[in-house]
Design a protein around this motif. Structure first.
Motif, mmCIF file in Angstrom:
data_model
loop_
_atom_site.group_PDB
_atom_site.id
_atom_site.type_symbol
_atom_site.label_atom_id
_atom_site.label_comp_id
_atom_site.label_asym_id
_atom_site.label_seq_id
_atom_site.Cartn_x
_atom_site.Cartn_y
_atom_site.Cartn_z
ATOM 1 N N GLY A 16 0.970 -0.635 -0.824
ATOM 2 C CA GLY A 16 2.122 -1.357 -1.334
ATOM 3 C C GLY A 16 2.270 -2.793 -0.865
ATOM 4 O O GLY A 16 3.033 -3.551 -1.447
ATOM 5 N N ASP A 18 0.902 -6.430 -0.695
ATOM 6 C CA ASP A 18 -0.105 -7.245 -1.389
ATOM 7 C C ASP A 18 -0.687 -8.328 -0.487
ATOM 8 O O ASP A 18 -1.893 -8.557 -0.483
ATOM 9 N N GLN A 32 5.219 -8.519 -1.381
ATOM 10 C CA GLN A 32 4.964 -7.729 -2.584
ATOM 11 C C GLN A 32 5.151 -8.663 -3.767
ATOM 12 O O GLN A 32 6.193 -9.329 -3.885
ATOM 13 N N LYS A 34 5.305 -8.925 -7.862
ATOM 14 C CA LYS A 34 5.497 -8.129 -9.077
ATOM 15 C C LYS A 34 5.381 -9.048 -10.283
ATOM 16 O O LYS A 34 6.169 -9.983 -10.433
ATOM 17 N N PHE A 50 6.158 -0.263 -0.972
ATOM 18 C CA PHE A 50 6.176 -1.516 -0.222
ATOM 19 C C PHE A 50 7.180 -1.452 0.922
ATOM 20 O O PHE A 50 6.864 -1.788 2.072
#
Length: 93
Positions: A16, A18, A32, A34, A50
């Motif tokens: 989760g 990145d 994170q 998106k 995450f």
């Protein structure tokens, strides 16, 4: 800044997180990202892994970057209720 798979202090496979970066003040941030359509509303389910994975003691703060400005009520409440802060940088930002 590192991709999770390149982070030298990672504790396992991608679950989760990145990106990870070290802030100039020494804090370690988990990120994170998106990439959703602007009309999409981020859900709690979108963030669960995450938030769970980045709640470890090695992480000081969290950053959510999104290509939408929409975030569901449950996702907002979950982020707000975290012991470690979750900063949001959304489309309009």
């Amino acid at each position: 800044m590192w991709l999770w798979d390149e982070y030298p202090e990672r504790w396992g496979p991608d679950k989760g997180i990145d990106l990870v970066f070290k802030h100039v003040n020494g804090e370690t941030w988990a990120v994170q990202a998106k990439c959703y359509k602007p009309q999409y509303s981020i859900t709690k389910d979108d963030l669960n892994s995450f938030l769970s994975e980045s709640s470890r003691k090695q992480i000081d703060r969290r950053l959510l970057i999104a290509s939408t400005d929409r975030i569901g009520v449950n996702a907002k409440e979950t982020c707000a209720g975290q012991e470690k802060p979750v900063t949001r940088f959304m489309r309009a930002d």
